[in-house]
Design a protein around this motif. Structure first.
Motif, short mmCIF file in Angstrom:
data_model
loop_
_atom_site.label_atom_id
_atom_site.label_comp_id
_atom_site.label_asym_id
_atom_site.label_seq_id
_atom_site.Cartn_x
_atom_site.Cartn_y
_atom_site.Cartn_z
N ARG A 1 0.96 -1.01 0.15
CA ARG A 1 0.07 -0.14 -0.08
C ARG A 1 0.95 1.17 -0.04
N ILE A 2 0.36 2.17 -0.80
CA ILE A 2 0.91 3.43 -0.73
C ILE A 2 -0.03 4.48 -0.05
N SER A 3 0.54 5.56 0.44
CA SER A 3 -0.25 6.71 0.99
C SER A 3 -0.96 7.65 -0.19
N ARG A 4 -2.11 8.34 0.06
CA ARG A 4 -2.56 9.17 -0.94
C ARG A 4 -1.38 10.07 -1.24
N LEU A 5 -1.71 10.55 -2.75
CA LEU A 5 -0.37 11.51 -2.98
C LEU A 5 -0.27 12.74 -2.17
N GLN A 6 0.86 13.31 -2.11
CA GLN A 6 1.24 14.14 -1.31
C GLN A 6 1.61 15.56 -2.25
N GLY A 7 1.38 15.61 -3.40
CA GLY A 7 1.69 16.27 -4.42
C GLY A 7 2.76 15.95 -5.27
N ARG A 8 3.44 16.82 -6.28
CA ARG A 8 4.38 16.15 -7.14
C ARG A 8 5.65 16.76 -6.81
N SER A 9 6.76 15.98 -7.10
CA SER A 9 8.24 16.52 -6.87
C SER A 9 8.44 17.76 -7.83
N ASP A 10 7.82 18.08 -8.89
CA ASP A 10 7.99 19.21 -9.67
C ASP A 10 7.04 20.28 -9.66
N ASP A 11 6.03 20.16 -8.38
CA ASP A 11 4.95 21.17 -8.04
C ASP A 11 5.29 21.54 -6.75
N ILE B 1 6.65 23.96 -3.87
CA ILE B 1 6.88 25.43 -3.87
C ILE B 1 8.05 25.73 -2.81
N ILE B 2 8.92 26.41 -3.46
CA ILE B 2 10.02 26.83 -2.65
C ILE B 2 9.97 28.28 -2.54
N LEU B 3 9.85 28.76 -1.16
CA LEU B 3 9.52 30.14 -0.72
C LEU B 3 10.42 30.53 0.33
N LYS B 4 11.26 31.28 0.26
CA LYS B 4 12.14 31.74 1.37
C LYS B 4 13.02 30.43 1.88
N GLY B 5 13.37 29.60 1.21
CA GLY B 5 14.13 28.58 1.55
C GLY B 5 13.23 27.34 2.09
N VAL B 6 12.11 27.71 2.13
CA VAL B 6 11.14 26.42 2.84
C VAL B 6 10.51 25.84 1.64
N ASN B 7 10.29 24.35 1.83
CA ASN B 7 9.56 23.50 0.82
C ASN B 7 8.26 23.48 1.17
N ILE B 8 7.13 23.85 0.25
CA ILE B 8 5.74 23.76 0.78
C ILE B 8 5.25 23.13 -0.53
N PHE B 9 4.24 22.33 0.14
CA PHE B 9 3.23 21.60 -0.90
C PHE B 9 1.92 22.18 -0.58
N PRO B 10 1.02 22.36 -1.78
CA PRO B 10 -0.17 23.00 -1.61
C PRO B 10 -1.00 22.09 -0.96
N ILE B 11 -1.14 20.91 -0.74
CA ILE B 11 -1.71 19.90 -0.12
C ILE B 11 -1.53 20.39 1.53
N GLN B 12 -0.45 21.00 2.15
CA GLN B 12 -0.37 21.28 3.26
C GLN B 12 -1.26 22.57 3.79
#
Length: 439
Positions: free
Chosen positions: A325-335, A337-348
């Motif tokens: 089993r895999i977890s539901r997708l957390q986003g894409r590696s190419d999606d 967001i890097i903002l002020k040095g922080v990695n952010i995913f829209p799903i967060q």
């Protein structure tokens, strides 16, 4: 193609194989697939570059010797450069839109299409779909794989199918009511749109419809969004994972336990890798999903980098299936967001927003550069607009604080009235606009 009947796909001996049985079958099919790939000039060249031959694949551990395949490889070898059979042996092709260059094209033989239908039918049967059900598909048909993929799978189960296709929400709802739809397939953002229009029309899904099962996928979504959809529609919503380069829907699906998606390992071998180092991550760690097809004729793919981020879930599933089993997708590696040095995913961001009962499900993240600094603005719709300024200010502060705790940067939050971010009924929701100046 559909001369098969639903009993032809219901093979519990495949779904309940032990790990040893699964891995024995995988190795047999992997070795056959690797030899078959030598019919593709692309893979012949790749193997030559790596100084390997099909005889080097003696165990599943040897998978790491094989080359990665990427979307760029498909585009660079457009249209049929990865085919392993002649076009006269192929029955259908699907392709991406190609809005940013050559589309990615995937070929299927008649056998490939039959196996695809069987995989989707297995998914639907697993969550309780039966011949007496009515299945409605709100996905687009044509080149988009979700339409025909679910269509043939549902027909193989033996259900009455309603190929409603995408859009025209009022008509979708009329079909749901008039035809007694019990199983619905929709992307999460569109399922939320159906709920919204039902409310506008004064329809109670639990009292006025027979809906009981919803299949959702095609875009990342949070557990909070799934629970809200289940509550609003009065259904059980099961996560589906598909990717057109594999075949479309049917790659992985949740069972009734809803504790991760079973990858059908008699069709695929999966790896979870670090998208930067390309090395495997530890079980349970987030990484990029890599898939190797082991049951395809026209266009098998070796170690295809999906760019989708997920994790391998440890332990056995109480349902009795041993397919991992895999977890539901957390986003894409190419999606990411890097903002002020922080990695952010829209799903967060979505996860936080949907914890506020005052908010709807539509939101938009906008990234801009102002006075040399990158900024983030989160616009989100309210369920109901109010003139209480103090209440809106307090809600804005609470959302901002929760978002900062989650993503470690402070966004600007804008509350909008319902409908201001209305998404197209026919497309996946746009969640991010990156307007930053890149130098």
């Amino acid at each position: 193609m559909l001369e098969m009947k639903y009993c032809d796909f219901f093979q519990p001996e495949l779904e309940t194989m032990t790990r040893q049985q699964i891995e024995t079958l995988q190795l047999e099919r992997l070795q056959h697939t690797v030899r078959h790939c030598m019919n593709s000039p692309f893979y012949v060249q790749k193997f030559k570059e790596l100084s390997i031959t099909p005889d080097d694949i003696k165990s599943l551990d040897d998978l790491s010797k094989l080359p990665f395949t990427t979307k760029e490889d498909l585009r660079d070898n457009y249209p049929f450069g990865l085919a392993c059979v002649g076009l006269r042996e192929c029955t259908r092709l699907h392709s991406s839109s190609g809005t940013t260059g050559n589309p990615t094209v995937v070929l299927h033989t008649e056998k490939d299409l039959q196996e695809w239908a069987k995989a989707v039918a297995r998914c639907l049967w697993m969550v309780g779909a039966r011949p007496e059900d009515v299945f409605q598909n709100s996905a687009g048909y044509g080149m988009f794989t979700a339409g025909l993929g679910f269509q043939y799978g549902a027909e193989l189960v033996g259900m009455l199918t309603v190929p409603a296709a995408a859009g025209n929400t009022s008509r979708q709802i009329k079909f749901i009511k008039d035809f007694g739809t019990t199983v619905l397939h929709a992307i999460p953002s569109y399922a939320s749109r159906v709920v919204e229009v039902m409310r506008e029309q004064g329809i109670d899904p639990e009292k006025d419809t027979k809906l009981r099962v919803l299949c959702i996928g095609a875009e990342p979504h949070s557990e909070e969004q799934r629970k809200r959809i289940e509550r609003d529609l009065g259904v059980k919503a099961y996560n589906s994972y598909g990717i057109s380069e594999m075949m479309g829907p049917g790659v992985a699906f949740e069972c009734p336990q809803q504790n991760g998606l079973h990858i059908w390992e008699d069709y695929f071998i999966i790896e979870i890798i670090d998208p930067v180092t390309l090395q495997p991550v530890k079980e349970g760690e987030l990484g990029e999903l890599v898939i190797t097809t082991i049951n395809r004729e026209a266009m098998p793919l070796l170690r295809y980098r999906t760019r989708d981020l997920t994790r391998l879930l440890p332990g056995e599933c109480p349902c009795g299936r041993h397919h991992r089993r895999i977890s539901r997708l957390q986003g894409r590696s190419d999606d990411m967001i890097i903002l002020k040095g922080v990695n952010i995913f829209p799903i967060q961001v979505e996860k936080i927003l949907l914890n506020f009962k005052e908010l709807g499900t539509d939101y938009l993240i906008t990234l801009e550069t102002r006075d040399g600094n990158d900024t983030m603005t989160v616009e989100v719709e309210l369920n109901e607009m109010t003139d209480d300024y103090a209440l809106l200010q307090q809600l804005t502060r609470n959302i901002t604080r929760k978002l900062k705790d989650e993503i470690l940067v402070t966004p600007k939050v804008k509350l909008l009235s319902k409908g201001q971010l209305k998404a197209s009924d026919e497309k996946k929701a746009v969640r991010v606009r990156d307007l930053r100046k890149m130098f």
